[in-house]
Design an enzyme around this catalytic site. Structure first.
Site, PDB file in Angstrom:
ATOM      1  N   LYS A   1       0.846  -1.206   0.000  1.00 28.20           N
ATOM      2  CA  LYS A   1       0.000   0.000   0.000  1.00 28.20           C
ATOM      3  C   LYS A   1       0.875   1.247   0.000  1.00 28.20           C
ATOM      4  O   LYS A   1       1.932   1.279   0.650  1.00 28.20           O
ATOM      5  CB  LYS A   1      -0.898  -0.027   1.245  1.00 28.20           C
TER       6      LYS A   1
ATOM      7  N   SER B   1      -9.789   1.604   2.913  1.00 27.48           N
ATOM      8  CA  SER B   1      -8.987   2.412   2.027  1.00 27.48           C
ATOM      9  C   SER B   1      -7.928   1.631   1.256  1.00 27.48           C
ATOM     10  O   SER B   1      -7.351   2.162   0.319  1.00 27.48           O
ATOM     11  CB  SER B   1      -8.308   3.523   2.825  1.00 27.48           C
TER      12      SER B   1
ATOM     13  N   SER C   1      -9.829  -0.796   7.035  1.00 28.69           N
ATOM     14  CA  SER C   1      -9.297  -0.664   5.674  1.00 28.69           C
ATOM     15  C   SER C   1      -8.589  -1.872   5.093  1.00 28.69           C
ATOM     16  O   SER C   1      -8.269  -1.873   3.912  1.00 28.69           O
ATOM     17  CB  SER C   1      -8.380   0.546   5.585  1.00 28.69           C
TER      18      SER C   1
HETATM   19  N1  GLN Z   1     -13.152   3.919   6.399  1.00 29.39           N
HETATM   20  C1  GLN Z   1     -12.477   4.278   7.607  1.00 29.39           C
HETATM   21  C2  GLN Z   1     -12.025   5.702   7.539  1.00 29.39           C
HETATM   22  O1  GLN Z   1     -12.245   6.294   6.525  1.00 29.39           O
HETATM   23  C3  GLN Z   1     -11.313   3.355   7.838  1.00 29.39           C
HETATM   24  C4  GLN Z   1     -10.108   3.759   7.116  1.00 29.39           C
HETATM   25  C5  GLN Z   1      -8.904   2.940   7.453  1.00 29.39           C
HETATM   26  O2  GLN Z   1      -8.986   1.899   8.110  1.00 29.39           O
HETATM   27  N2  GLN Z   1      -7.758   3.466   7.053  1.00 29.39           N
HETATM   28  O3  GLN Z   1     -11.481   6.244   8.441  1.00 29.39           O
END
Ligand code: GLN
Length: 424
Positions: free
Chosen positions: A27, A102, A126
């Site tokens: 990532k 994400s 995410s």
């Molecule tokens: N969807 C969650 C957020 O936007 C989780 C994101 C993540 O785990 N990086 O914060």
């Protein structure tokens, strides 16, 4: 066909070891020496880190080849990978739909077969959300199991780096490579001090005989009918293999997503202060006024979702409002932790749908941030409680993948890997 899963395709070859011959996509918020690391943001479009993250060292020592850096929601903020400055990712398992976020790029390249394995990061879901949406496996480790050195922070108290793979055994093998204490990250622990070892891949033996599963009713309440049907079918499958289940109520979970967003945005507003075009990030130019220079850098470098969160996080931490929002969210976090502790008195693991919904159509949630935030109802409690969880694919609803989440006790990775491997 390209799903736009990679931001940068540049190969980094490893030494020799257990992952020799395997490709592991990384990532793009995890630092790679000499290869740009953008966090999906225009702010870091040209940033090339001078060092490797510990997990990248681990991968290269284990003989893996890194084929590239994967697309993501900007700074990890999103549930669909549509907030990336490098364009959205399409879900290879469900064309026309988002891959989740994400870490959507990481899950998409694994689902499409463009990488054998991938690393994502999970602050509030995410790793698990994109794994569920793309029909692959994802693990969010116990807080402190994996080093975050070299991870560009979004919300430090919540996030962990975790593996994404086609099978539970593959994910467990990758976890084995990246887990362990690191003197460069003071929040890491040695699992052996917590009554376990690092033999994660061997734990993928599918043996669920005698396993007691708790099902938190709060995590079924808001879920779509088809998702709930698939969930129960998977629980039945575990029952047939010797597990049993009971329903349990964890009232705090109804407030977890609210507490999560207050804490995550507060931490983000502080973390992202370093991007001012001088210390880090796109230059805002200088014409005699530094305030204007910083403002220009942030105006041009950050996207809409990131700006929204910096504003809300700054507000939640501001004098006069701190007690009302930030402190209250910390109280809710403690309540969630306590509810989990109690639930584990009668259960070895807890299970729920990973996501209450099937993948959004592309573009569907962009104008409605609240809808996107609420989709994290089932994953965020796990981060608030620092626990490990796995998402395994359990079928689909007319071609839209559904994932089952299994939550373990602190450093209970082997237990969730064992349970998950009975299904995938
Ligand atoms: N969807 C969650 C957020 O936007 C989780 C994101 C993540 O785990 N990086 O914060």
């Amino acid at each position: 066909m390209s799903h736009n899963g990679y931001i940068t395709e540049e190969e980094i070859a490893g030494e020799d070891g257990p992952l020799a011959g395997k490709t592991v996509a990384v990532k793009d918020n995890i630092s790679t020496e000499g290869v740009r690391t953008t966090c999906g943001s225009a702010m870091l479009e040209e940033y090339v880190p001078p060092y490797d993250a510990t997990v990248v060292d681990n991968l290269l020592d284990a003989g893996a080849t890194i084929p590239g850096k994967t697309n993501m929601d900007e700074f990890g903020m999103g549930t669909t990978t549509e907030t990336s400055a490098f364009g959205p990712v399409e879900n290879p398992a469900a064309p026309g739909h988002v891959p989740g976020g994400s870490s959507g790029g990481s899950a998409a390249v694994v689902a499409a077969g463009d990488a054998d394995l991938a690393l994502g990061t999970d602050t509030g879901g995410s790793v698990r959300c994109p794994a569920a949406f793309c029909g692959v496996v994802g693990i969010k480790p116990t807080y402190g199991l994996v080093s975050r050195y070299g991870l560009i922070a979004y919300a430090n108290s919540l996030e962990q780096i975790g593996p994404i793979a086609p099978t539970v055994e593959d994910a467990a093998e990758l976890l084995e490579v990246i887990a362990g204490p690191d003197e460069r990250d003071g929040t890491t622990h040695d699992a052996r001090d917590h009554g376990t070892d690092y033999e994660f891949a061997a734990a993928a033996d599918g043996d669920v005989e005698g396993l007691e599963i708790g099902v938190p009713t709060e995590l079924l309440d808001g879920a779509e009918d088809t998702v709930v049907e698939q969930f129960w079918a998977a629980v039945e499958e575990l029952e047939e293999q010797g597990a049993s289940y009971h329903e349990v109520s964890l009232p705090s979970l109804e407030h977890a997503v609210e507490a999560y967003y207050v804490i995550a945005m507060s931490e983000a507003s502080s973390n992202l202060a370093r991007f001012d075009g001088v210390r880090y990030g796109k230059s805002g130019g200088y014409d005699g006024n530094w305030n204007e220079s910083f403002a220009r850098s942030r105006e041009e470098g950050f996207g809409e979702e990131v700006k929204r969160r910096i504003l809300l996080g700054t507000y939640a931490l501001s004098a006069g409002y701190q007690d009302k929002y930030y402190k209250k969210a910390q109280d809710a976090r403690a309540w969630v932790q306590q509810d989990f502790d109690e639930a584990f008195e009668d259960a070895d693991v807890l299970a729920s749908p990973t996501m209450p919904i099937t993948p959004f159509e592309m573009g569907e949630s962009l104008d409605d941030p609240l809808k996107m935030y609420l989709a994290d109802a089932n994953t965020t409690p796990v981060n608030l409680a620092n626990l490990p969880a796995i998402s395994v694919p359990v079928g689909d609803d007319s071609g839209l993948p559904v994932g089952l989440q299994i939550v373990g006790q602190s450093f209970g990775e082997k237990q969730i890997i064992r349970a998950g491997s009975a299904l995938a």
